[in-house]
Design an enzyme around this catalytic site. Structure first.
Site, short mmCIF file in Angstrom:
data_model
loop_
_atom_site.label_atom_id
_atom_site.label_comp_id
_atom_site.label_asym_id
_atom_site.label_seq_id
_atom_site.Cartn_x
_atom_site.Cartn_y
_atom_site.Cartn_z
N ASP A 25 -4.87 0.05 -2.80
CA ASP A 25 -5.42 0.62 -1.46
C ASP A 25 -4.24 0.23 -0.70
OD1 ASP A 25 -7.51 1.04 -3.08
OD2 ASP A 25 -8.85 -0.14 -1.90
N ARG A 33 -7.38 6.20 1.40
CA ARG A 33 -6.73 6.64 -0.12
C ARG A 33 -8.00 7.25 -0.91
NH1 ARG A 33 -10.23 4.88 -2.82
NH2 ARG A 33 -10.38 2.86 -3.67
#
Ligand code: GLA
Length: 341
Positions: free
Chosen positions: A148, A10
């Site tokens: 995340d 990410r």
């Protein structure tokens, strides 16, 4: 090899050190990710890694303390298996395309890819992300938030993901057609477990003891906190939550100049109020801002090293170590034959 499970790393566009305080975040999934190939079956999860030595061998009922498993990378495998306690084992290989220690959530990509490989229900993104968040906390003892893991499951191509970490709801924010995300390496690896991450979280909790939920706190309540350090920490979290919604609106409206200003303001807040940047990261942001075509830049992720994200015109030329560039990608997937038994 029958089955292929994949989960992305990410890049957080804005909203750092807010998720564990029930705040707002706006990450995207990147094109680099972790792939797990192999076959379901048996009573063990047995995985090798292309990047790291050793083998992870974990029984289906899991282990009591994943943080003691060897080799160290197998702690993530042990923790995910312990959380999911799957019905079937898995034998295969991990191919990690997200450089560890770069602030791009390589561990979440591994956790989510493994959960997918073991048969977790990707149609329940919050459930999968919560299991993987608990796994991360058990594997390395970092009191992380859910950003995340949730973006690794729920991301959609060409969309940033606004996550409300208190309500655990997600909303897609269209990423402008005439913009590109660029991730630049500082060259400084960072390790969350040994960083001040847990200390920052404690400081925020101490600020909440004074003024109540930071998510609901007014600017005047924050400025009235007597302790100057707690006041700065609280100011970062509250102003960062506001910047998340401001950036979501700016991206949806295609206001790229203003979007860039918000990134720069976020970096300044993480530098001055939250004290998680480094001189290298600060210099990179300054360097990027002087490049024609760059709207703005900031550290991405926890800080203490790692990477800087810039919002740019597509194909902007950069004489800097670019780790990845592109548009928001999709979340975790599983494909191939599923052999169980
Ligand atoms: C790490 C954690 C996330 C989040 C960020 C900072 O990536 O895993 O939960 O707290 O740091 O925004």
């Amino acid at each position: 090899m029958g089955l292929r499970a994949w989960a992305p790393g990410r890049v957080n566009l804005i909203g750092d050190h807010t998720d564990y305080m029930g705040g707002l975040v706006l990450p995207v999934a990147m094109g680099l990710g972790t792939e797990i190939t192999g076959d379901r079956g048996g009573n063990w999860v047995m995985l090798g890694s292309e990047r790291f030595d050793g083998v992870a061998e974990i029984p289906l009922e899991g282990v009591d303390d994943p943080s003691r498993v060897e080799p160290p990378w197998a702690r993530y495998v042990a923790a995910v298996v312990s959380e999911l306690q799957p019905d079937n084992g898995f034998v295969g290989m991990i191919h990690s395309g997200v450089p560890p220690g770069s602030g791009l959530a390589s561990s979440a990509a591994l956790e989510v890819a493994l959960a997918a490989a073991l048969g977790a229900d990707l149609d329940d993104p919050v459930g999968v992300a919560q299991a993987c968040q608990r796994a991360e906390q058990r594997a390395v003892g970092v009191p992380c938030g859910i950003m995340d893991q949730l973006v690794a499951v729920a991301a959609r191509p060409d969309q940033a993901l606004r996550i409300d970490c208190r309500r655990l709801t997600v909303a897609n924010v269209p990423f402008p057609a005439d913009a590109e995300i660029v991730v630049v390496e500082s060259g400084q690896p960072r390790e969350l477990a040994s960083s001040a991450y847990a200390q920052r979280r404690k400081e925020c909790e101490a600020a909440e003891e004074v003024i109540g939920s930071l998510r609901d706190a007014s600017p005047s309540a924050v400025e009235a906190i007597e302790d100057p350090l707690l006041r700065r920490r609280a100011r970062h979290v509250t102003t960062e939550n506001d910047r998340v919604d401001a950036l979501a609106a700016a991206l949806a409206d295609g206001q790229l100049r203003y979007a860039g200003e918000l990134l720069v303001a976020s970096h300044a807040s993480l530098r001055d109020d939250f004290a998680v940047t480094t001189p290298e990261l600060d210099e990179l942001v300054v360097a990027l801002r002087s490049v024609p075509g760059v709207y703005g830049a900031r550290v991405t992720g926890a800080g203490f090293g790692g990477c800087v994200v810039a919002l740019c015109q597509p194909k902007t030329r950069l004489k800097l170590p670019v780790l990845w560039r592109g548009r928001p990608c999709g979340g975790a997937s599983v494909s191939g034959a599923v052999t169980e038994g």
